[in-house]
Design an enzyme around this catalytic site. Sequence first.
Site, short mmCIF file in Angstrom:
data_model
loop_
_atom_site.label_atom_id
_atom_site.label_comp_id
_atom_site.label_asym_id
_atom_site.label_seq_id
_atom_site.Cartn_x
_atom_site.Cartn_y
_atom_site.Cartn_z
N GLY A 135 42.31 28.89 34.98
CA GLY A 135 42.35 28.01 33.82
C GLY A 135 42.36 26.56 34.23
CB CYS A 136 43.61 23.73 32.38
SG CYS A 136 42.95 22.18 31.96
N GLY A 137 44.70 24.99 34.90
CA GLY A 137 45.53 24.95 36.08
C GLY A 137 45.11 26.03 37.03
#
Lengths: 263, 263
Positions: free
Chosen positions: B105-107
């Site tokens: 994900g974004c992270g």
Amino acid sequence: MADEIERLPLLRLTAESRSSIKDIVVREFPLTVILNNQEVVTLLCSPANLEYLALGFLFSEGLLKNKEEIKKIIVDDKRGVVRVETRESRELAQDVLFKRLITSGCGRGASFYNAADAAGQKVESKLQISAGAIFALVSDFQHRSQVYKTTGGVHSAALCDREKILVFSEDIGRHNAIDKIFGECLLQDIATKNRIIITSGRISSEILLKVAKRNIPLLISKSAPTNLGVKLASELGVTLVGFARGRRMNVYTHDRRVVTGGK
Amino acid sequence: MADEIERLPLLRLTAESRSSIKDIVVREFPLTVILNNQEVVTLLCSPANLEYLALGFLFSEGLLKNKEEIKKIIVDDKRGVVRVETRESRELAQDVLFKRLITSGCGRGASFYNAADAAGQKVESKLQISAGAIFALVSDFQHRSQVYKTTGGVHSAALCDREKILVFSEDIGRHNAIDKIFGECLLQDIATKNRIIITSGRISSEILLKVAKRNIPLLISKSAPTNLGVKLASELGVTLVGFARGRRMNVYTHDRRVVTGGK
């Protein structure tokens, strides 16, 4: 700000010289967000305002609807965890969570290519602002971008009214910087409607959608938009300004909100 | 390149003037990657080399081990889908896929904060290069960044040996630009070992890990690294160069591979 940077030894090289120096780099911190005992995501972020980031992320992703829903927020900045509990401990179905996580990935946002999802989101606002006032806001925005100036490694975002910056944030991620703003607005009861977002980052479809969801009629970027960013801005009623630098800008959509002249 | 940009009408505003012009913006395209009939991710990308991007993404995420595994690749660029089939149609357990998607994900990358995951990845290479040769590569890299120059909206990446650029790619995402390179290397049997990656983007932990996995001993960025990027580079044996601009650079880790002088 101290926590957001770190001083490291390095070698500065030119074609002819070689010197050992110390310089600062921006910190990158893994933050895990847990909603009602379910791990939702791990975000890589700048280690400041973790609470705002967690709330803003959940809010942007539609996993949190309003402040009243929140029962408890526990920030464990040692372990990099924010736990959010809501009053109604609704169980997120695994497949809902699963779908959400696909769309919140690198390609987060797949879902909104579905017209049904975008529908009903149209931003209605009579906000008008002069070009001069926008240049003044952008200039102020520039001056406040501290961490970027020292490390070259972060994005900034700000919520403004027509006169001034109301909330300012910085993060290594352009999504995070905006989520931190919306998390702060949620928790501190700061209205977003009829207001303005400025960002240092590119305007992709995902950023546009995030901002439109908060009823923001004017989105200003120092950088470029993508074609999908422009398309969604047009459809959702958002005035999109790109390349706002110095005394010049591009207005891509709904230019009725930007009038010539001004301070 | 034609597909990667779009010409749009917009309003160019200064404090005093207002003119309707047409200018180009970069295109953003949703690409869904399907592995053995399972939807893995939707990436927002520049619409070129979709096949390389899909393969590179699967390769980087560990969902594809080598070229031999690939049975069939079907690119549907109208619908924005790449289907990859492997010889052994192994079912990805839902929870494996689920976990992977959290980390992508974004992270993306939470998993590698686990030392066990990073272990065994250490890059061993006797590669050495002069500072002058790095400046020459970066200068060549600059000249090839076409889409960026016209739209200000993309990242570039390149695989090089000590003398020249071997593979070059551009994408709106800095992860995608590098995945496109590795996808092309996988499909076209181009070795990555003992070679060099140049990127226009920031070096976060995720980028560092992606590059270290391909046994690349030298990673050069025009931008800043994060502290976790530097930490992982140090641990994984990667020479990390940041702020490579003009005739100057910062070497953050394993500087034995960069020698003074050179062309």
